[in-house]
Every structure is written in C-alpha cells, then in structure tokens.
Design a protein around this motif. Structure first.
Motif, mmCIF file in Angstrom:
data_model
loop_
_atom_site.group_PDB
_atom_site.id
_atom_site.type_symbol
_atom_site.label_atom_id
_atom_site.label_comp_id
_atom_site.label_asym_id
_atom_site.label_seq_id
_atom_site.Cartn_x
_atom_site.Cartn_y
_atom_site.Cartn_z
ATOM 1 N N LEU A 1 0.794 -1.218 0.000
ATOM 2 C CA LEU A 1 0.000 0.000 0.000
ATOM 3 C C LEU A 1 0.829 1.272 0.000
ATOM 4 C CD1 LEU A 1 -2.585 -1.146 2.666
ATOM 5 C CD2 LEU A 1 -2.834 -1.224 0.195
ATOM 6 N N GLN A 2 2.034 1.219 0.562
ATOM 7 C CA GLN A 2 2.737 2.473 0.791
ATOM 8 C C GLN A 2 3.192 3.138 -0.499
ATOM 9 O OE1 GLN A 2 5.862 0.826 3.275
ATOM 10 N NE2 GLN A 2 7.382 1.303 1.727
ATOM 11 N N GLY A 3 3.310 2.394 -1.599
ATOM 12 C CA GLY A 3 3.757 2.987 -2.848
ATOM 13 C C GLY A 3 2.783 3.979 -3.418
ATOM 14 N N ALA A 4 1.528 3.943 -2.991
ATOM 15 C CA ALA A 4 0.519 4.848 -3.531
ATOM 16 C C ALA A 4 0.639 6.253 -2.970
ATOM 17 C CB ALA A 4 -0.879 4.304 -3.257
ATOM 18 N N SER B 1 9.920 4.855 4.408
ATOM 19 C CA SER B 1 10.762 3.701 4.670
ATOM 20 C C SER B 1 10.230 2.876 5.829
ATOM 21 C CB SER B 1 12.196 4.159 4.961
ATOM 22 O OG SER B 1 12.210 5.068 6.055
ATOM 23 N N VAL B 2 8.897 2.709 5.904
ATOM 24 C CA VAL B 2 8.290 1.887 6.952
ATOM 25 C C VAL B 2 7.450 0.810 6.299
ATOM 26 C CG1 VAL B 2 8.229 3.777 8.613
ATOM 27 C CG2 VAL B 2 6.280 3.419 7.105
ATOM 28 N N GLU B 3 7.174 -0.222 7.045
ATOM 29 C CA GLU B 3 6.369 -1.318 6.519
ATOM 30 C C GLU B 3 4.918 -0.869 6.343
ATOM 31 O OE1 GLU B 3 6.772 -4.608 9.113
ATOM 32 O OE2 GLU B 3 8.910 -4.925 8.677
ATOM 33 N N ASP B 4 4.201 -1.595 5.481
ATOM 34 C CA ASP B 4 2.808 -1.248 5.204
ATOM 35 C C ASP B 4 1.959 -1.219 6.464
ATOM 36 O OD1 ASP B 4 3.452 -1.110 2.556
ATOM 37 O OD2 ASP B 4 2.689 -3.090 2.036
ATOM 38 N N THR B 5 2.173 -2.188 7.345
ATOM 39 C CA THR B 5 1.360 -2.279 8.566
ATOM 40 C C THR B 5 1.536 -1.037 9.435
ATOM 41 O OG1 THR B 5 1.536 -4.681 8.547
ATOM 42 C CG2 THR B 5 0.848 -3.648 10.613
ATOM 43 N N ILE B 6 2.789 -0.587 9.577
ATOM 44 C CA ILE B 6 3.061 0.604 10.383
ATOM 45 C C ILE B 6 2.454 1.833 9.722
ATOM 46 C CG2 ILE B 6 4.879 2.091 11.308
ATOM 47 C CD1 ILE B 6 6.659 -0.374 11.498
ATOM 48 N N LEU B 7 2.608 1.900 8.399
ATOM 49 C CA LEU B 7 2.047 3.042 7.677
ATOM 50 C C LEU B 7 0.533 3.113 7.848
ATOM 51 C CD1 LEU B 7 2.356 5.385 5.664
ATOM 52 C CD2 LEU B 7 2.131 3.704 3.818
ATOM 53 N N MET B 8 -0.139 1.977 7.686
ATOM 54 C CA MET B 8 -1.595 1.954 7.825
ATOM 55 C C MET B 8 -2.024 2.304 9.244
ATOM 56 S SD MET B 8 -2.858 1.384 4.844
ATOM 57 C CE MET B 8 -1.470 2.393 4.281
ATOM 58 N N LEU C 1 -1.826 5.982 9.776
ATOM 59 C CA LEU C 1 -2.931 6.655 9.107
ATOM 60 C C LEU C 1 -4.278 6.351 9.760
ATOM 61 C CD1 LEU C 1 -1.897 6.119 5.358
ATOM 62 C CD2 LEU C 1 -1.861 8.269 6.626
ATOM 63 N N HIS C 2 -4.254 5.571 10.847
ATOM 64 C CA HIS C 2 -5.460 5.185 11.592
ATOM 65 C C HIS C 2 -6.435 4.401 10.717
ATOM 66 C CE1 HIS C 2 -3.872 7.838 14.640
ATOM 67 N NE2 HIS C 2 -3.971 8.876 13.838
ATOM 68 N N LEU C 3 -5.870 3.487 9.917
ATOM 69 C CA LEU C 3 -6.684 2.695 9.002
ATOM 70 C C LEU C 3 -6.772 1.230 9.416
ATOM 71 C CD1 LEU C 3 -5.449 4.177 5.580
ATOM 72 C CD2 LEU C 3 -7.512 4.785 6.878
ATOM 73 N N ILE C 4 -6.356 0.926 10.646
ATOM 74 C CA ILE C 4 -6.445 -0.434 11.171
ATOM 75 C C ILE C 4 -7.309 -0.414 12.428
ATOM 76 C CG2 ILE C 4 -5.149 -2.385 12.120
ATOM 77 C CD1 ILE C 4 -2.775 -1.553 10.445
ATOM 78 N N ASP C 5 -8.269 -1.326 12.506
ATOM 79 C CA ASP C 5 -9.151 -1.347 13.668
ATOM 80 C C ASP C 5 -8.522 -2.120 14.826
ATOM 81 O OD1 ASP C 5 -9.418 -4.022 13.139
ATOM 82 O OD2 ASP C 5 -11.518 -3.932 12.538
ATOM 83 N N GLU C 6 -9.262 -2.260 15.912
ATOM 84 C CA GLU C 6 -8.737 -2.890 17.115
ATOM 85 C C GLU C 6 -8.380 -4.360 16.916
ATOM 86 O OE1 GLU C 6 -11.694 -2.280 20.062
ATOM 87 O OE2 GLU C 6 -11.313 -0.121 20.256
ATOM 88 N N PHE D 1 -17.216 14.386 4.666
ATOM 89 C CA PHE D 1 -18.172 13.307 4.911
ATOM 90 C C PHE D 1 -17.455 12.022 5.289
ATOM 91 C CE2 PHE D 1 -21.147 9.953 3.470
ATOM 92 C CZ PHE D 1 -22.267 10.322 4.213
ATOM 93 N N ASN D 2 -16.243 11.827 4.780
ATOM 94 C CA ASN D 2 -15.440 10.646 5.077
ATOM 95 C C ASN D 2 -14.115 11.078 5.702
ATOM 96 O OD1 ASN D 2 -17.228 8.681 3.635
ATOM 97 N ND2 ASN D 2 -16.640 9.936 1.887
ATOM 98 N N PRO D 3 -14.096 11.349 7.005
ATOM 99 C CA PRO D 3 -12.890 11.918 7.626
ATOM 100 C C PRO D 3 -11.658 11.025 7.538
ATOM 101 C CG PRO D 3 -14.511 11.268 9.288
ATOM 102 C CD PRO D 3 -15.200 11.203 7.970
ATOM 103 N N LYS D 4 -11.821 9.708 7.637
ATOM 104 C CA LYS D 4 -10.666 8.809 7.544
ATOM 105 C C LYS D 4 -10.059 8.864 6.152
ATOM 106 C CE LYS D 4 -10.912 6.612 11.636
ATOM 107 N NZ LYS D 4 -9.805 6.369 12.576
ATOM 108 N N LEU D 5 -10.913 8.869 5.144
ATOM 109 C CA LEU D 5 -10.439 8.948 3.765
ATOM 110 C C LEU D 5 -9.809 10.311 3.497
ATOM 111 C CD1 LEU D 5 -10.340 7.385 1.096
ATOM 112 C CD2 LEU D 5 -12.564 8.363 0.521
ATOM 113 N N ALA D 6 -10.420 11.362 4.009
ATOM 114 C CA ALA D 6 -9.866 12.710 3.842
ATOM 115 C C ALA D 6 -8.492 12.808 4.489
ATOM 116 C CB ALA D 6 -10.812 13.741 4.449
#
Length: 319
Positions: A12-15, A21-28, A31-36, A176-181
């Motif tokens: 995901l990070q290439g987008a 220079s971090v792994e996708d999981t850390i990046l996500m 960005l607060h895109l991973i739930d509990e 309307f979509n704060p996470k996406l914004a």
C-alpha cells in the motif's frame, strides 16, 4: 463508511506521493486505518486497494463528452483503481481527451487556453471523492460539454454549507469521510483547513473566469463549471476550421480550389494544429513551395488563417 473491514493483500505504501521507509502495517496504523482487531478498515481499501469495486460497487469515476444535447453522448471513459490514483488519472484524461486547449496569441507568444483552470477542477474532484457517500454505489460522474463541465457525486455537505455563497466563505473542514480525507491530507493532496474552496477561487481568478456553481440536495452534489470568457471568444475560430471542408461554399463548387486534395490535407492538419509553415505544407502535401504558398493564400483570403512574420519567417496562424 469506516466501520467495515478487509484483510490487506497489496503493498500500500507505494501509492503515497512521497516514499516512506516503513512497513505497510506501520504506515496503515499511522494513518489510523487499522481497527482494534488488526483489520484494515474500508477507507484503506478504497484509497489503496487495486480494485476497490470488488468490495464497494461504484467506487470509480465515469466521464462523458456530450454534443448538442444531454442525450447526445459522443464518447465516454471510466477511471478505475485506488482512489488515491484516480485523481491524477482523471485530471490528465479530461485535460487531454475531453477538454483540449484553444490557442491564443499575445504578439508572438503562444498561449494555451482551457475553458476551466486545471487546478480548480482538481480541487473540485478531490472534494467529490472525500464527500461522496460510498454506500450509494454510484460512481462520480463528469459530463463535459463544449462550454461547461458538470461534476456530480452522491454525497453530502454539512447542513450549514448548502449554497455556493456559503461554501466560498470561511468555514471549517468537515469531510463526509474523515478517515479517507486524512489519507489525502497526509499524502499532500488536500489541506486540512478547508482551504480547498479558496484554492478554487484563486485558480478561477487566474483565468478571470466565474466560480463554479453548487447545487446541493438529497440527490447529491452537482457542480457546474462554466467556461471563462476568453475561451468562449476562441470557440468560433475553431468551429470555422472544423467545418470548412463541409462548408456549403465547397459543396456548391463555388470554391473549387478548396476541393483540391492538397488544401484538404492542409485544412485537416489545421484542425489539430494552430499554425502551419510553408515547409510543413510541403511535407504534408508533397507539393512545391510555390504551390503550397498559393494554397495558403487561398485560406488567408477566406479568413481561415493569417500570415504572421516571426524570426523563423512566415508562420500561418489559425484565426
């Protein structure tokens, strides 16, 4: 829209616009895109997944060019893929295939004039993406006409922002979509202080053009972008060239010169190019310089082109 979950499958990070220079999981997670439970939320999938339509129907952009009426659809395209990539793909497509610049001159300086400033269009498109209701399953729709553009999305604005005047006043940013914004903000594509409308105003001012008009209701958000005055002034000159081969003066035989194949080749060249030289005329017709100059003189007499003297010699410019 941010409550549903999906396991990530792609890198995901290439987008993002800047390399990290971090792994996708850390990046996500940043960005607060991973739930509990460790799952990616829907905003992550929409922004970065290669095929978000697999999970959310209608998460793409539809573009159409219309002729003389709303039913006269001339051609159309669709832009698919991660939302974060759809923006630039759509802007590039609209400003190359759907909205070609008309050419103006200030002295010998060549100026490309679009009907609506590209920066303003891009901001409107970004607003459409972050304010869209993705549970509606309808794509963002862009309708391009000769002198205007409509941009529609099935979304919502805050209740206090229900008119064009209010949108262009100072107001807080409530997507309307704060996470996406937040994803688009962190990528540098939008600002978090509600300055998008001020950027639209600034871009329109560069063309001395009108501000876009917003119609906001239960059916969604429709934005009308009208062509600036300078573009409207240039349209008749383009139409003159586009129609010259089928002009009744040619069909009636009164202008037999224009029916000659070399002149037809020159006129066809001028449909996609704003100027021509004698050398270029020789190249596309295979005729001598003297013959080409005679053909160009015919077009000058008809008011199709005019001769301008430059450092390179005579250049014939489409009027």
């Amino acid at each position: 829209m941010d409550g549903s979950v999906i396991k990530g499958e792609d890198s995901l990070q290439g987008a993002l616009r800047e390399e990290v220079s971090v792994e996708d999981t850390i990046l996500m997670d940043n960005l607060h895109l991973i739930d509990e439970d460790g799952y990616l939320i829907r905003a992550a999938m929409l922004a970065f997944y290669k095929d978000p339509e697999k999970w959310v129907t209608g998460s793409y952009i539809k573009i159409g060019y219309f002729g003389k009426s709303d039913s006269d659809l001339v051609y159309q395209d669709e832009v698919h893929g991660p939302l974060i990539e759809q923006v630039d793909k759509t802007v590039d497509l609209v400003y190359t295939k759907y909205m070609k610049a008309l050419i103006d001159y200030e002295g010998v300086q060549r100026i490309e004039q679009f009907m609506f400033h590209k920066d303003a269009f891009r901001e409107i498109l970004l607003n459409a993406i972050v304010h869209k209701d993705y549970s509606s399953y309808n794509p963002i729709q862009i309708s391009v006409y000769e002198d205007k553009i409509y941009i529609w999305n099935d979304g919502e604005m805050p209740p206090n922002l229900d008119s064009t005047d209010k949108l262009f006043m100072k107001h807080s940013s409530k997507p309307f979509n704060p996470k996406l914004a937040n994803v688009f903000f962190k990528s540098g594509m939008i600002e978090a202080w509600g300055r998008g409308f001020e950027k639209i105003r600034e871009a329109c001012a560069l063309y001395d053009g009108p501000l876009p008009e917003y119609e906001i209701n239960e059916a969604g958000i429709m934005v009308l972008c009208k062509a600036c005055d300078r573009y409207l002034e240039l349209i008749p000159a383009k139409k003159k060239v586009d129609s010259i081969i089928s002009d009744e003066r040619i069909m009636s035989g009164k202008m037999s010169e224009l029916r000659k194949e070399p002149i037809v080749k020159i006129v066809n060249y001028l449909k996609d190019n704003e100027e021509i030289t004698t050398a270029k005329g020789v190249e596309i017709t295979g005729k001598s310089e003297a013959q080409v100059r005679r053909y160009l003189k015919v077009l000058c007499n008809l008011g199709i082109i005019k001769s301008t003297r430059t450092t390179k010699g005579n250049v014939y410019v489409r009027i």
